[in-house]
Each structure stands twice: as C-alpha cells, then as structure tokens.
Design an enzyme around this catalytic site. Structure first.
Site, PDB file in Angstrom:
ATOM      1  N   SER A  37     -27.079   2.977  35.983  1.00  0.00           N
ATOM      2  CA  SER A  37     -28.204   3.011  36.936  1.00  0.00           C
ATOM      3  C   SER A  37     -29.317   2.079  36.519  1.00  0.00           C
ATOM      4  O   SER A  37     -29.829   2.194  35.399  1.00  0.00           O
ATOM      5  CB  SER A  37     -28.859   4.394  36.975  1.00  0.00           C
ATOM      6  OG  SER A  37     -27.962   5.377  37.261  1.00  0.00           O
ATOM      7  N   HIS A  68     -26.617   2.082  43.186  1.00  0.00           N
ATOM      8  CA  HIS A  68     -25.292   1.922  42.591  1.00  0.00           C
ATOM      9  C   HIS A  68     -24.399   1.016  43.442  1.00  0.00           C
ATOM     10  O   HIS A  68     -23.190   1.228  43.489  1.00  0.00           O
ATOM     11  CB  HIS A  68     -24.591   3.273  42.411  1.00  0.00           C
ATOM     12  CG  HIS A  68     -25.162   4.117  41.319  1.00  0.00           C
ATOM     13  ND1 HIS A  68     -24.526   4.323  40.122  1.00  0.00           N
ATOM     14  CD2 HIS A  68     -26.332   4.772  41.230  1.00  0.00           C
ATOM     15  CE1 HIS A  68     -25.284   5.094  39.352  1.00  0.00           C
ATOM     16  NE2 HIS A  68     -26.386   5.387  40.013  1.00  0.00           N
ATOM     17  N   HIS A  90     -19.478   8.763  40.343  1.00  0.00           N
ATOM     18  CA  HIS A  90     -19.742   9.887  39.455  1.00  0.00           C
ATOM     19  C   HIS A  90     -18.985  11.114  39.939  1.00  0.00           C
ATOM     20  O   HIS A  90     -18.758  11.285  41.138  1.00  0.00           O
ATOM     21  CB  HIS A  90     -21.246  10.198  39.443  1.00  0.00           C
ATOM     22  CG  HIS A  90     -22.078   9.105  38.858  1.00  0.00           C
ATOM     23  ND1 HIS A  90     -22.467   8.009  39.592  1.00  0.00           N
ATOM     24  CD2 HIS A  90     -22.567   8.919  37.604  1.00  0.00           C
ATOM     25  CE1 HIS A  90     -23.181   7.197  38.816  1.00  0.00           C
ATOM     26  NE2 HIS A  90     -23.258   7.722  37.607  1.00  0.00           N
ATOM     27  N   TYR A  92     -20.100  14.033  40.158  1.00  0.00           N
ATOM     28  CA  TYR A  92     -20.927  14.903  41.017  1.00  0.00           C
ATOM     29  C   TYR A  92     -20.914  14.477  42.480  1.00  0.00           C
ATOM     30  O   TYR A  92     -21.357  15.207  43.350  1.00  0.00           O
ATOM     31  CB  TYR A  92     -22.375  14.991  40.489  1.00  0.00           C
ATOM     32  CG  TYR A  92     -23.129  13.672  40.448  1.00  0.00           C
ATOM     33  CD1 TYR A  92     -23.546  13.034  41.610  1.00  0.00           C
ATOM     34  CD2 TYR A  92     -23.415  13.071  39.233  1.00  0.00           C
ATOM     35  CE1 TYR A  92     -24.230  11.830  41.560  1.00  0.00           C
ATOM     36  CE2 TYR A  92     -24.106  11.876  39.168  1.00  0.00           C
ATOM     37  CZ  TYR A  92     -24.507  11.260  40.338  1.00  0.00           C
ATOM     38  OH  TYR A  92     -25.172  10.072  40.286  1.00  0.00           O
ATOM     39  N   GLU A  93     -20.401  13.271  42.756  1.00  0.00           N
ATOM     40  CA  GLU A  93     -20.322  12.854  44.157  1.00  0.00           C
ATOM     41  C   GLU A  93     -19.172  13.555  44.890  1.00  0.00           C
ATOM     42  O   GLU A  93     -19.054  13.436  46.106  1.00  0.00           O
ATOM     43  CB  GLU A  93     -20.142  11.335  44.238  1.00  0.00           C
ATOM     44  CG  GLU A  93     -21.376  10.587  43.759  1.00  0.00           C
ATOM     45  CD  GLU A  93     -21.173   9.076  43.764  1.00  0.00           C
ATOM     46  OE1 GLU A  93     -21.132   8.494  44.855  1.00  0.00           O
ATOM     47  OE2 GLU A  93     -21.038   8.503  42.674  1.00  0.00           O
ATOM     48  N   ALA A 120     -27.802   5.083  32.015  1.00  0.00           N
ATOM     49  CA  ALA A 120     -29.159   5.582  31.814  1.00  0.00           C
ATOM     50  C   ALA A 120     -28.997   7.035  31.372  1.00  0.00           C
ATOM     51  O   ALA A 120     -28.157   7.748  31.915  1.00  0.00           O
ATOM     52  CB  ALA A 120     -29.953   5.505  33.107  1.00  0.00           C
ATOM     53  N   MET A 218     -24.633  11.721  33.007  1.00  0.00           N
ATOM     54  CA  MET A 218     -23.641  12.235  33.962  1.00  0.00           C
ATOM     55  C   MET A 218     -22.457  11.283  34.118  1.00  0.00           C
ATOM     56  O   MET A 218     -21.823  11.243  35.172  1.00  0.00           O
ATOM     57  CB  MET A 218     -24.310  12.473  35.315  1.00  0.00           C
ATOM     58  CG  MET A 218     -25.535  13.379  35.240  1.00  0.00           C
ATOM     59  SD  MET A 218     -26.391  13.485  36.810  1.00  0.00           S
ATOM     60  CE  MET A 218     -27.939  14.273  36.303  1.00  0.00           C
ATOM     61  N   SER A 219     -22.192  10.485  33.083  1.00  0.00           N
ATOM     62  CA  SER A 219     -21.094   9.510  33.200  1.00  0.00           C
ATOM     63  C   SER A 219     -20.531   9.211  31.820  1.00  0.00           C
ATOM     64  O   SER A 219     -20.757   9.934  30.861  1.00  0.00           O
ATOM     65  CB  SER A 219     -21.630   8.216  33.822  1.00  0.00           C
ATOM     66  OG  SER A 219     -22.517   7.575  32.919  1.00  0.00           O
ATOM     67  N   ASN A 242     -35.682   8.579  30.097  1.00  0.00           N
ATOM     68  CA  ASN A 242     -36.681   9.662  30.107  1.00  0.00           C
ATOM     69  C   ASN A 242     -36.377  10.576  28.937  1.00  0.00           C
ATOM     70  O   ASN A 242     -35.263  10.563  28.412  1.00  0.00           O
ATOM     71  CB  ASN A 242     -36.563  10.466  31.407  1.00  0.00           C
ATOM     72  CG  ASN A 242     -35.164  11.029  31.605  1.00  0.00           C
ATOM     73  OD1 ASN A 242     -34.257  10.305  32.044  1.00  0.00           O
ATOM     74  ND2 ASN A 242     -34.965  12.280  31.283  1.00  0.00           N
ATOM     75  N   HIS A 254     -35.310  10.916  39.875  1.00  0.00           N
ATOM     76  CA  HIS A 254     -34.402   9.768  39.870  1.00  0.00           C
ATOM     77  C   HIS A 254     -35.213   8.472  39.839  1.00  0.00           C
ATOM     78  O   HIS A 254     -34.807   7.488  39.222  1.00  0.00           O
ATOM     79  CB  HIS A 254     -33.499   9.834  41.099  1.00  0.00           C
ATOM     80  CG  HIS A 254     -32.445   8.765  41.142  1.00  0.00           C
ATOM     81  ND1 HIS A 254     -31.492   8.607  40.150  1.00  0.00           N
ATOM     82  CD2 HIS A 254     -32.203   7.778  42.041  1.00  0.00           C
ATOM     83  CE1 HIS A 254     -30.709   7.581  40.450  1.00  0.00           C
ATOM     84  NE2 HIS A 254     -31.120   7.060  41.588  1.00  0.00           N
TER      85      HIS A 254
HETATM   86  N1  HPA Z   1     -30.234  14.161  32.226  1.00  0.00           N
HETATM   87  C1  HPA Z   1     -29.028  13.805  32.728  1.00  0.00           C
HETATM   88  N2  HPA Z   1     -28.745  12.602  33.168  1.00  0.00           N
HETATM   89  C2  HPA Z   1     -29.700  11.668  33.092  1.00  0.00           C
HETATM   90  C3  HPA Z   1     -30.972  11.942  32.596  1.00  0.00           C
HETATM   91  C4  HPA Z   1     -31.259  13.264  32.129  1.00  0.00           C
HETATM   92  O1  HPA Z   1     -32.367  13.596  31.661  1.00  0.00           O
HETATM   93  N3  HPA Z   1     -31.674  10.791  32.659  1.00  0.00           N
HETATM   94  C5  HPA Z   1     -30.860   9.857  33.183  1.00  0.00           C
HETATM   95  N4  HPA Z   1     -29.652  10.381  33.444  1.00  0.00           N
END
Ligand code: HPA
Length: 282
Positions: A37, A68, A90, A92-93, A120, A218-219, A242, A254
């Site tokens: 991302s 994406h 992903h 989750y999609e 990310a 998440m990947s 973050n 996001h």
């Molecule tokens: N958690 C999960 N996935 C993420 C995060 C997070 O804090 N930041 C970027 N992708």
C-alpha cells in the site's frame, strides 16, 4: 490435476499468449517484487518492457482496495530483469487464500528466483516510529490461513516444507549493507499477518508483542509460505505506517497508513532500487 493448479496453469498460458503478442517471450524476470500500500512509487525506477493489468488475465484475482491499482510491470532495474506487482489481492477481500498466492506462483513459473515482498505495517515494537523501514527476519503465520492447505501441488513443492529459514540470510545481509551504505535507517524484526480488514484491538497488540511480534499487517506471510514451498529466495521490507492500536492516542485510519507510506517512499524507493541491483550478483 487439482483445481488450484489448473487455474494457475490457465493464467500462466494467458500471460504467455500476451507476451507473444508483445514479442517479449524471451523476457525472464529474475526478481519478483510485490509493492505494498502506498509504495507503488518504486515502479517509476523500472525501465519498463511492458505492463499487464491484472484485469486482462483471464481468471486472475483483481484487487478492490483503493490505492492498489493492479498490474504487472515487467522491465529492468539497472541490469536486473524484474516483474513487479503494483497492487496485490488480500484475503480480507473475500478471495480464497489460493487466489491470494496465485500471482506469486505465476511469477515463479515465469522464471523468478527471488521474491521481494513489501508492505505497509503497524509497528508493535515500542521502539519503532511511523515512517521507519523494517527488514523482515521472520514471521508468525498462525493467525491467517495457510495457503498450502488442500491437496499438495507436487509440481510446485513438497507436502511439509521446512520453514526454518524463510527469509534468505544472504539477502538479509545485502539489505543491511545497502541500507548502511545509503544511510537509510533500518529496523529489523518479526512480521505477523492477521486476516484484517479490521485493525487490531489494543489487547491483541499486547498479545502480539508478548509473542515476539514487531510489526503487524494483512499480507505477505501467505505469499512467503507459497514462495518458500516453491524454493524461491525470499526477502521482505515493511514500511511502518503507524504505531499499532493502543500505542498512540489517535484511532487508526487507512488514510494515515497511506500518508505515512508516502512519507517513507523516497527512502523505500532508494533502498529497494539499490537492493534489487545488488541481486544481480546473487
Ligand atoms: N494493523 C494491521 N495492518 C496494518 C496496520 C496496522 O496497524 N497498518 C498498516 N497495515
């Protein structure tokens, strides 16, 4: 032949046909790069041979997440032939996990020996800051479905693959050395893949930290498992976009993830470009 392998073969034939149309059948990528991302800027450093939007490959999973935009970019970084994925799908999609790793398997069939994963991620290690880059030394896979579940695809690899060195030690040295040479600050650690799409709760982040996790996302892990199954050399870099839930006063968004990735983009681009050029000698 199982359904998963059949679908992979169909996509592969489709890509070969497209390459024939573009007179590029002799292009063999050495390095497959997956851009996470907000890290798509790196694609600007590629001397492009041709691009192939995922949507033009029959049966290929196409991402629905903003930021994406999905396509393969085939070309050169320095002298090194690369296949770059700008955008990934992903779990989750709603795609089956076998679809999530299909592109990685396809790139191996095309000849890629090395897989360079990027993402990310949320920083779980309290010494991390948003905007840091983290080289992945190992991962925790137990919270996401394993992409090798189902009949083993013997053509790709063994039923019970060893996982004791997923992230190649030589590539780790190359990344460390390259970061040092270019004065790019580099953290190192363990990445954990959760399914998402909801971010974690503060209690989950405390649990992950106790388990030895440094960054969460998440990947990546499913892709690394599939690539390891096929005997690829793997490395990975997370952009800490973050601090994870509960570590700061503000809720996660996001937008924030994308903005921090943008901030880290120049360092990220430089590091990945230099490392990929160094891979020419690996
Ligand atoms: N958690 C999960 N996935 C993420 C995060 C997070 O804090 N930041 C970027 N992708």
């Amino acid at each position: 032949m199982g359904q998963v392998y059949e679908k992979l073969q169909r996509c592969y034939e489709n890509v070969r046909l497209r390459m024939e149309e573009m007179h590029s059948t002799d292009f063999v990528p050495k390095v497959a790069i997956v851009l996470g991302s907000g890290l798509g800027d790196f694609a600007e450093t590629i001397r492009v041979e041709y691009e192939l939007p995922y949507g033009e490959i029959e049966g290929f999973p196409v991402s629905t997440v903003p930021g994406h935009a999905g396509k393969f970019i085939f070309g050169y970084v320095g002298e090194v032939p690369v296949a770059c994925m700008k955008g990934r799908v992903h779990y989750y999609e709603g795609y089956p996990i076998s679809d999530v790793v299909l592109p990685i398997r396809l790139l191996k069939l095309m000849g890629a020996e090395i897989l360079f994963l990027t993402n990310a991620a949320g920083g779980v290690n309290p010494s991390f800051q948003a905007g840091d880059l983290m080289m992945i030394r190992d991962h925790i896979a137990v919270f996401a479905p394993n992409p090798l579940i189902g009949p083993n695809i013997d053509e790709l690899g063994t039923r019970f693959p060893d996982m004791s060195e997923v992230y190649d030690k030589e590539l780790q040295k190359l990344i460390r050395r390259t970061a040092r040479e270019h004065h790019i600050f580099l953290q190192e650690g363990v990445y954990t893949q959760l399914t998402g799409p909801s971010y974690e709760s503060p209690a989950e982040i405390r649990m992950l930290r106790l388990m030895g996790c440094d960054a969460v996302g998440m990947s990546t892990v499913a892709e690394a498992i599939a690539a390891n199954h096929m005997g690829m050399k793997i490395c990975g870099i997370s952009c800490i976009s973050n601090l994870a839930a509960g570590m700061t006063a503000s809720p996660l968004s996001h937008k924030e993830v994308q903005e921090a990735a943008d901030m880290a983009a120049p360092h990220f681009k430089k590091l990945v470009t230099e490392v990929v050029q160094g891979m020419g000698a690996v």
